[in-house]
Design an enzyme around this catalytic site. Structure first.
Site, mmCIF file in Angstrom:
data_model
loop_
_atom_site.group_PDB
_atom_site.id
_atom_site.type_symbol
_atom_site.label_atom_id
_atom_site.label_comp_id
_atom_site.label_asym_id
_atom_site.label_seq_id
_atom_site.Cartn_x
_atom_site.Cartn_y
_atom_site.Cartn_z
ATOM 1 N N GLU A 155 27.807 35.338 35.135
ATOM 2 C CA GLU A 155 28.026 36.018 33.854
ATOM 3 C C GLU A 155 26.749 36.130 33.026
ATOM 4 O O GLU A 155 26.781 36.028 31.803
ATOM 5 C CB GLU A 155 29.158 35.354 33.059
ATOM 6 C CG GLU A 155 30.522 35.542 33.713
ATOM 7 C CD GLU A 155 31.687 35.270 32.775
ATOM 8 O OE1 GLU A 155 31.482 35.212 31.548
ATOM 9 O OE2 GLU A 155 32.816 35.120 33.279
ATOM 10 N N HIS A 169 32.416 26.866 30.255
ATOM 11 C CA HIS A 169 32.596 26.266 31.575
ATOM 12 C C HIS A 169 31.817 24.959 31.660
ATOM 13 O O HIS A 169 30.804 24.776 30.986
ATOM 14 C CB HIS A 169 32.086 27.194 32.684
ATOM 15 C CG HIS A 169 32.990 28.353 32.981
ATOM 16 N ND1 HIS A 169 33.625 28.513 34.186
ATOM 17 C CD2 HIS A 169 33.374 29.402 32.226
ATOM 18 C CE1 HIS A 169 34.344 29.621 34.170
ATOM 19 N NE2 HIS A 169 34.206 30.189 32.989
#
Length: 576
Positions: free
Chosen positions: A284, A558
């Site tokens: 990402e 995350h």
């Protein structure tokens, strides 16, 4: 594919592309700000409440009007830029390559095999959510450029530290201790100050910590005897009573004091990235400016970086639905020279995921030579699978493509005069090993080819594992907004239930989780897998350490993961 610094075949094409993109950027930026001004993170909302600021409606009203007018004014120029930019994507290579000549040549190779026939390799993977600022806010994250800088500095701080192992000379010793951030002196963080906001910007907080002076023992893999009188040094910024209580309540809390050996896998929840990471995979990293910031920071430690990986514009079969607005988001940094690299785009993405060129990046790296002066190489693969829940069939098809593409890449680049010492697959798979809704992916054959050190079987994790997907609304709460706080949270089962995303139930079926006598783990969707069947027969592999990394607390949604593999090569058969 040949590795070139530019993604374009020559400077003329690259120049036209740069002009076209320059025409697009102002319009894109104003659209980004138009959305961002209307979408606040929970951190910004908390800060406004503390400051008793009631001008938010006016800010949204006038900001929206201003940015909308500017967006419309620059749209014709952006359209002209698009006409230049889009056709050039047909001749664009699927990644840009940065090579930095290391100040110390030995950093680019691993002398272990040449000298002793054995070596350790450290891999790490992290999902950073570096989207354009407006889109990142939908994940409760903001300030993409500042976060990119802070993340890069955090990673460099972690991986460049000495790899110190401390032997505990105590009857209660549970093994070696790894250095935590409590050993490293840092300046006072705003989080702990009573005279400042209780909700500091995470990027600012990390900048303050990173700018502090850090004194470390300048030895790699040194071992120091430690008696009980020196334990306060390890806990200088913790309340010893609280730590004792947490250790008694949950044995997992002992992992904060160092490497734990449970079952067959040594593991650790660490507030720092592992020292001396060899290959780093990031997901990402969609924003181009953020990718360049990361490259400029990480090149201090990694001599070979692949970024802006993926394709843009219309892709075969050239339908409007196949138009790619974003690249794959993959970013790879390696200490070792990259010999070959290949990227594939998933053709079956759907919905919002189809806007990004998600796929697989496979690389072959040069490790060095063995004792027989035979070339030693390794294969590293990273991917980011389809995201929406309830669409496991798409992810399974993508996993089939991943295994097929990896096999083709290795077959095409295999040389008879070299030894393969590792074959790693990592990334954000967007499914876990505990959700009933992910049963199809949990039983995929990829787990028969590649080993997952955290997995006990389909649908069952090993008891020491922790989830890696954080609950987005709670990213800035005190229990998870610093690396050490997040570390302690992951070690407490009660706290994990609050801050780690829970399993996804099957439609129309109640969720029963966890099973009797099993710990609450949560969704682990970030993986590092390794394969032994594809490496040279004379190589033996064992897991030296699995790490769950909390250093990026407050900067992403995350938990990063790390894997350290120890590879031993039989010198008697190294020339076979």
């Amino acid at each position: 594919m040949a590795l070139q610094a530019s993604a374009f075949p020559n400077g003329f094409v690259a120049g036209i592309h740069a002009v076209g993109w320059a025409f697009i950027v102002p319009c894109f930026w104003f659209l980004d700000r138009l959305i961002a001004v209307c979408k606040s993170t929970t951190l910004e909302q908390s800060q406004r409440l503390e400051q008793e600021c009631y001008l938010r409606p006016l800010e949204v009203f006038f900001g929206s009007i201003t940015f909308f007018i500017l967006f419309l004014a620059t749209a014709p120029l952006a359209f002209l830029g698009f006409l230049l930019w889009a056709p050039l994507q047909a001749c664009r290579r699927p990644f840009s390559y940065h090579r930095e000549i290391p100040s110390l040549p030995e950093k680019a190779t691993n002398k272990g095999f040449e000298l002793t026939g054995k070596a350790s390799f450290v891999f790490a993977s992290a999902n950073l959510c570096l989207l354009p600022d407006s889109l990142a806010r939908f994940n409760n994250l903001a300030n993409t450029q500042r976060r990119a800088t802070a993340i890069g500095q955090c990673i460099v701080q972690g991986i460049s530290r000495p790899n110190i192992r401390i032997l505990v000379d105590s009857p209660s010793s549970c093994g070696t201790l790894s250095p935590s951030s409590s050993i490293l002196p840092t300046v006072n963080s705003p989080t702990y100050g009573a005279t400042v906001s209780q909700h500091p910007d995470p990027a600012e907080m990390h900048d303050l910590n990173l700018n502090s002076n850090i004194d470390c023992v300048p030895n790699d893999d040194t071992e120091e005897p430690l008696n009980e009188s020196t334990f306060p040094l390890l806990n200088s910024n913790r309340n010893s009573n609280q730590q004792d209580q947490s250790s008694q309540q949950n044995p997992r809390a002992l992992s904060s004091q160092g490497l734990r050996q449970q079952s067959d896998v040594p593991w650790e929840i660490s507030p720092l990235f592992p020292a001396n990471v060899d290959i780093l995979c990031l997901e990402e990293v969609f924003d181009k400016r953020a990718a360049r910031k990361l490259t400029n920071i990480l090149k201090l430690e990694f001599g070979h970086i692949l970024y802006d990986i993926g394709v843009y514009a219309c892709q075969p079969p050239c339908r409007c639905s196949s138009f790619k607005f974003f690249n794959s988001g993959l970013f790879l940094a390696s200490r070792f020279p990259v010999l070959e690299a290949q990227y594939h785009c998933f053709p079956n993405s759907r919905g919002e995921d189809a806007l990004a060129a998600k796929g697989l990046l496979s690389v072959k790296v040069l490790i060095g030579k063995n004792q027989k002066q035979k070339r030693v190489v390794g294969y590293f693969n990273c991917t980011h699978l389809h995201a929406p829940e309830g669409e496991g069939e798409i992810r399974c098809i993508q996993l089939e493509m991943v295994t097929k593409w990896i096999a083709e890449f290795q077959a095409a680049n295999k040389q008879p005069d070299e030894d393969v010492v590792f074959d790693v697959l990592c990334g954000d798979f967007n499914f876990d090993n505990c959700s009933p809704d992910d049963r199809q992916e949990q039983s995929h054959s990829v787990f028969e080819e590649y080993k997952d050190p955290c997995r006990a079987g389909p649908g069952k994790e090993k008891p020491w594992v922790t989830g890696t997907l954080l609950e987005q609304p709670t990213l800035y709460e005190e229990d998870v907004n610093t690396p050490e706080n997040l570390q302690r949270t992951l070690e407490s089962e009660d706290l994990r239930k609050r801050f780690i995303a829970p399993p996804v139930p099957k439609a129309d079926f109640p969720l029963v989780y966890p099973e009797t006598d099993q710990p609450w783990i949560g969704r682990r969707i970030d993986y590092i897998l390794y394969r032994e069947s594809s490496i040279s027969k004379q190589c033996r592999t064992e897991i030296e350490e699995v790490t769950f990394i909390t250093q990026l607390a407050g900067l992403t949604d995350h938990i990063s993961v790390g894997l350290k593999l120890n590879v031993v090569m039989d010198s008697d058969s190294a020339d076979e």
